[in-house]
Design a protein around this motif. Structure first.
Motif, PDB file in Angstrom:
ATOM      1  N   ALA A  37       0.840  -1.208   0.000  1.00 60.06           N
ATOM      2  CA  ALA A  37       0.000   0.000   0.000  1.00 60.06           C
ATOM      3  C   ALA A  37       0.870   1.251   0.000  1.00 60.06           C
ATOM      4  CB  ALA A  37      -0.909  -0.007   1.224  1.00 60.06           C
ATOM      5  N   PRO A  38       0.437   2.290  -0.704  1.00 53.20           N
ATOM      6  CA  PRO A  38       1.193   3.552  -0.676  1.00 53.20           C
ATOM      7  C   PRO A  38       1.230   4.104   0.749  1.00 53.20           C
ATOM      8  CG  PRO A  38      -0.596   3.622  -2.297  1.00 53.20           C
ATOM      9  CD  PRO A  38      -0.750   2.358  -1.528  1.00 53.20           C
ATOM     10  N   ARG A  39       2.373   4.681   1.096  1.00 54.14           N
ATOM     11  CA  ARG A  39       2.539   5.196   2.455  1.00 54.14           C
ATOM     12  C   ARG A  39       3.061   6.618   2.404  1.00 54.14           C
ATOM     13  NH1 ARG A  39       3.341   1.424   6.641  1.00 54.14           N
ATOM     14  NH2 ARG A  39       2.659  -0.636   6.026  1.00 54.14           N
ATOM     15  N   THR A  40       2.247   7.543   2.868  1.00 54.97           N
ATOM     16  CA  THR A  40       2.668   8.934   2.979  1.00 54.97           C
ATOM     17  C   THR A  40       2.102   9.491   4.280  1.00 54.97           C
ATOM     18  OG1 THR A  40       0.727   9.697   1.746  1.00 54.97           O
ATOM     19  CG2 THR A  40       2.741   9.325   0.477  1.00 54.97           C
ATOM     20  N   GLU A  41       2.781  10.461   4.853  1.00 53.40           N
ATOM     21  CA  GLU A  41       2.286  11.098   6.072  1.00 53.40           C
ATOM     22  C   GLU A  41       0.892  11.647   5.805  1.00 53.40           C
ATOM     23  OE1 GLU A  41       3.605  10.955   9.047  1.00 53.40           O
ATOM     24  OE2 GLU A  41       5.445  10.008   8.363  1.00 53.40           O
ATOM     25  N   GLY A  42      -0.003  11.442   6.735  1.00 55.62           N
ATOM     26  CA  GLY A  42      -1.353  11.970   6.606  1.00 55.62           C
ATOM     27  C   GLY A  42      -2.297  11.105   5.803  1.00 55.62           C
ATOM     28  N   SER A  43      -1.824   9.997   5.244  1.00 59.08           N
ATOM     29  CA  SER A  43      -2.712   9.104   4.493  1.00 59.08           C
ATOM     30  C   SER A  43      -3.129   7.955   5.408  1.00 59.08           C
ATOM     31  CB  SER A  43      -2.009   8.577   3.246  1.00 59.08           C
ATOM     32  OG  SER A  43      -0.993   7.677   3.603  1.00 59.08           O
ATOM     33  N   SER A  44      -3.821   6.992   4.848  1.00 60.51           N
ATOM     34  CA  SER A  44      -4.261   5.846   5.649  1.00 60.51           C
ATOM     35  C   SER A  44      -3.087   5.124   6.296  1.00 60.51           C
ATOM     36  CB  SER A  44      -5.033   4.859   4.775  1.00 60.51           C
ATOM     37  OG  SER A  44      -6.225   5.436   4.313  1.00 60.51           O
ATOM     38  N   PHE A  45      -1.970   5.075   5.577  1.00 63.35           N
ATOM     39  CA  PHE A  45      -0.789   4.395   6.099  1.00 63.35           C
ATOM     40  C   PHE A  45       0.420   5.310   5.988  1.00 63.35           C
ATOM     41  CE2 PHE A  45      -3.589   1.074   4.524  1.00 63.35           C
ATOM     42  CZ  PHE A  45      -3.755   0.327   5.685  1.00 63.35           C
TER      43      PHE A  45
ATOM     44  N   THR B 235       1.968  -5.949  19.469  1.00 64.07           N
ATOM     45  CA  THR B 235       1.046  -4.864  19.142  1.00 64.07           C
ATOM     46  C   THR B 235       1.809  -3.587  18.827  1.00 64.07           C
ATOM     47  OG1 THR B 235      -0.460  -5.886  20.727  1.00 64.07           O
ATOM     48  CG2 THR B 235      -1.129  -3.776  19.820  1.00 64.07           C
ATOM     49  N   ASP B 236       2.896  -3.340  19.558  1.00 62.38           N
ATOM     50  CA  ASP B 236       3.746  -2.185  19.250  1.00 62.38           C
ATOM     51  C   ASP B 236       4.398  -2.349  17.874  1.00 62.38           C
ATOM     52  OD1 ASP B 236       3.254  -0.794  21.651  1.00 62.38           O
ATOM     53  OD2 ASP B 236       4.899  -1.812  22.681  1.00 62.38           O
ATOM     54  N   ARG B 237       4.804  -3.575  17.531  1.00 55.29           N
ATOM     55  CA  ARG B 237       5.382  -3.811  16.196  1.00 55.29           C
ATOM     56  C   ARG B 237       4.337  -3.594  15.101  1.00 55.29           C
ATOM     57  NH1 ARG B 237       7.421  -8.220  18.900  1.00 55.29           N
ATOM     58  NH2 ARG B 237       6.324  -9.698  17.579  1.00 55.29           N
ATOM     59  N   LEU B 238       3.094  -4.017  15.371  1.00 55.83           N
ATOM     60  CA  LEU B 238       2.005  -3.775  14.422  1.00 55.83           C
ATOM     61  C   LEU B 238       1.793  -2.273  14.259  1.00 55.83           C
ATOM     62  CD1 LEU B 238      -0.403  -4.693  12.661  1.00 55.83           C
ATOM     63  CD2 LEU B 238      -1.774  -4.726  14.766  1.00 55.83           C
ATOM     64  N   ALA B 239       1.765  -1.552  15.356  1.00 55.96           N
ATOM     65  CA  ALA B 239       1.587  -0.096  15.300  1.00 55.96           C
ATOM     66  C   ALA B 239       2.708   0.541  14.486  1.00 55.96           C
ATOM     67  CB  ALA B 239       1.544   0.482  16.713  1.00 55.96           C
ATOM     68  N   ALA B 240       3.937   0.097  14.699  1.00 53.81           N
ATOM     69  CA  ALA B 240       5.081   0.643  13.940  1.00 53.81           C
ATOM     70  C   ALA B 240       4.939   0.344  12.456  1.00 53.81           C
ATOM     71  CB  ALA B 240       6.387   0.075  14.482  1.00 53.81           C
ATOM     72  N   PHE B 241       4.496  -0.866  12.120  1.00 53.63           N
ATOM     73  CA  PHE B 241       4.292  -1.215  10.718  1.00 53.63           C
ATOM     74  C   PHE B 241       3.260  -0.296  10.075  1.00 53.63           C
ATOM     75  CE2 PHE B 241       1.834  -3.504   7.484  1.00 53.63           C
ATOM     76  CZ  PHE B 241       2.833  -3.658   6.530  1.00 53.63           C
ATOM     77  N   LEU B 242       2.246   0.081  10.851  1.00 56.67           N
ATOM     78  CA  LEU B 242       1.173   0.926  10.339  1.00 56.67           C
ATOM     79  C   LEU B 242       1.507   2.415  10.411  1.00 56.67           C
ATOM     80  CD1 LEU B 242      -1.836  -1.038  11.819  1.00 56.67           C
ATOM     81  CD2 LEU B 242      -1.012  -1.058   9.456  1.00 56.67           C
ATOM     82  N   GLY B 243       2.751   2.746  10.809  1.00 52.61           N
ATOM     83  CA  GLY B 243       3.195   4.127  10.771  1.00 52.61           C
ATOM     84  C   GLY B 243       3.121   4.879  12.084  1.00 52.61           C
ATOM     85  N   ARG B 244       2.818   4.165  13.163  1.00 48.20           N
ATOM     86  CA  ARG B 244       2.774   4.812  14.467  1.00 48.20           C
ATOM     87  C   ARG B 244       4.134   4.705  15.118  1.00 48.20           C
ATOM     88  NH1 ARG B 244      -2.011   3.059  12.653  1.00 48.20           N
ATOM     89  NH2 ARG B 244      -3.950   3.678  13.663  1.00 48.20           N
ATOM     90  N   ASP B 245       4.401   5.579  16.083  1.00 50.15           N
ATOM     91  CA  ASP B 245       5.693   5.589  16.767  1.00 50.15           C
ATOM     92  C   ASP B 245       5.581   4.872  18.105  1.00 50.15           C
ATOM     93  OD1 ASP B 245       8.167   6.055  17.829  1.00 50.15           O
ATOM     94  OD2 ASP B 245       7.975   8.237  17.886  1.00 50.15           O
ATOM     95  N   PRO B 246       6.095   3.641  18.204  1.00 44.08           N
ATOM     96  CA  PRO B 246       5.955   2.876  19.443  1.00 44.08           C
ATOM     97  C   PRO B 246       6.969   3.258  20.526  1.00 44.08           C
ATOM     98  CG  PRO B 246       7.121   1.561  17.851  1.00 44.08           C
ATOM     99  CD  PRO B 246       6.745   2.859  17.161  1.00 44.08           C
ATOM    100  N   ALA B 247       7.879   4.145  20.210  1.00 41.07           N
ATOM    101  CA  ALA B 247       8.926   4.513  21.199  1.00 41.07           C
ATOM    102  C   ALA B 247       8.374   5.391  22.297  1.00 41.07           C
ATOM    103  CB  ALA B 247      10.057   5.228  20.498  1.00 41.07           C
TER     104      ALA B 247
END
Length: 105
Positions: free
Chosen positions: A72-80, A93-105
């Protein structure tokens, strides 16, 4: 809500296809679980609660998310947003969040 419950509990749901792209039922279930875990993670993070939700389910869901959304295309502000690094030792779950563009740190 009743229609969704009926679809998810109906016999053969996993083997039927749905929508204009004829998505397999099993993939629809995986997408719903991705949504629940990702937004559950968002909520937990927002209120300062632990983010290690459903560890075994999250590990399986991360693998499914990579298959479903890997190209899937990934750009800031998009779905991913672009995938972010997950620090060593974080939960699935943190790894899933990171994959989806969230910051788990």
């Amino acid at each position: 809500m009743d229609a969704a419950r009926t679809a998810f509990t109906g016999s053969g749901m996993l083997h039927r296809t749905y929508g204009p792209y004829e998505a397999p039922g099993a993939m629809i279930v995986q997408q719903v679980v991705v949504e629940l875990l990702a937004h559950g993670w968002d909520l937990a993070r927002a209120i300062g609660a632990p983010t290690g939700l459903a560890p075994e389910t999250a590990a399986e869901t991360l693998a499914a998310a990579r298959r479903i959304y890997g190209a899937a295309p990934r750009t800031e502000g998009s779905s991913f947003a672009p995938e972010r690094p997950a620090p060593p030792g974080v939960s699935a779950t943190d790894r899933l969040a990171a994959f989806l563009g969230r910051d788990p740190a």
